[in-house]
Design a protein around this motif. Structure first.
Motif, short mmCIF file in Angstrom:
data_model
loop_
_atom_site.label_atom_id
_atom_site.label_comp_id
_atom_site.label_asym_id
_atom_site.label_seq_id
_atom_site.Cartn_x
_atom_site.Cartn_y
_atom_site.Cartn_z
N ASN A 67 37.77 40.88 36.42
CA ASN A 67 38.11 40.86 37.84
C ASN A 67 39.11 41.95 38.21
O ASN A 67 39.41 42.13 39.37
CB ASN A 67 38.59 39.47 38.28
CG ASN A 67 39.81 39.00 37.52
OD1 ASN A 67 40.42 39.75 36.78
ND2 ASN A 67 40.16 37.74 37.70
N LYS A 68 39.60 42.67 37.21
CA LYS A 68 40.51 43.80 37.47
C LYS A 68 39.84 45.14 37.21
O LYS A 68 40.46 46.18 37.41
CB LYS A 68 41.77 43.67 36.61
CG LYS A 68 42.60 42.46 36.97
CD LYS A 68 43.82 42.34 36.08
CE LYS A 68 44.57 41.08 36.47
NZ LYS A 68 45.50 40.67 35.46
N SER A 69 38.59 45.14 36.75
CA SER A 69 37.90 46.38 36.42
C SER A 69 37.51 47.14 37.67
O SER A 69 37.19 46.56 38.70
CB SER A 69 36.62 46.08 35.62
OG SER A 69 36.93 45.49 34.40
N SER A 70 37.53 48.45 37.52
CA SER A 70 37.17 49.33 38.62
C SER A 70 36.61 50.63 38.07
O SER A 70 37.02 51.08 36.99
CB SER A 70 38.41 49.62 39.47
OG SER A 70 38.19 50.71 40.33
N ASP B 297 38.99 53.20 36.86
CA ASP B 297 39.61 53.09 35.54
C ASP B 297 39.08 54.15 34.57
O ASP B 297 39.79 54.53 33.64
CB ASP B 297 39.35 51.71 34.92
CG ASP B 297 40.01 50.58 35.70
OD1 ASP B 297 40.98 50.86 36.44
OD2 ASP B 297 39.55 49.44 35.55
#
Length: 171
Positions: free
Chosen positions: A107-110, A113
């Motif tokens: 849920n923090k991946s982008s 990154d």
């Protein structure tokens, strides 16, 4: 554990919120549901398969190689420093939806990154996240070591260091 998703967006949100962890049987695309978690490979292969089975077009499963650095995740800094490395080329799976990179690993991946450190990318099928991905990655690392003779590791040693990096990310 079975999930019935009404929309692709619902499936993406659910998968993205599952914990990051390695799966025992990556050849089973439902392993992310059964194991209540998964990796970039299993999560994105599941979503690509869901899209295909539901007639959702313009969803591609990608295999990219990016330069994984301490800026990607601070947990990597001690491992990379221990081995005198600035980066570790890492194979990463993600989706391209209508040409745009989407990363549902956590849920923090982008895409931010890794997008700027992406050095190679190919489209693959969900059944290629196992042996094909490993072979592709190892071949890339072999070429990388050949092109960087100052790195004093064999392919097997370099792969072991890579495993230590991945282990660190799971903690």
């Amino acid at each position: 554990m079975e999930q019935n998703f009404q929309t692709f967006h619902e499936a993406c949100t659910f998968i993205q919120n599952l914990p990051y962890r390695r799966n025992q049987d990556k050849s089973n695309l439902n392993c992310v549901i059964e194991d209540n978690g998964g990796t970039c490979s299993t999560k994105h292969a599941f979503l690509k398969d869901f899209a295909d089975k539901n007639g959702i077009e313009n969803v591609q499963l990608m295999l990219g190689i990016f330069k994984m650095k301490g800026s990607y995740n601070k947990k990597l800094i001690p491992v990379l420093e221990k081995y005198g490395l600035n980066e570790m080329p890492e194979a990463h799976n993600y989706l391209r939806i209508n040409g745009e990179i989407k990363d549902f690993t956590t849920n923090k991946s982008s895409a931010e990154d890794f997008r700027n450190d992406l050095v190679k990318e190919i489209e693959i099928n969900p059944d290629q996240i196992t042996d094909f991905k490993v072979e592709y990655h190892r071949n890339f690392l072999k070429d990388y070591l050949s092109n960087n003779p100052e790195i004093p590791y064999t392919l097997e040693e370099f792969w072991t260091i890579r495993e230590a990096c991945i282990e660190t990310l799971q903690s």
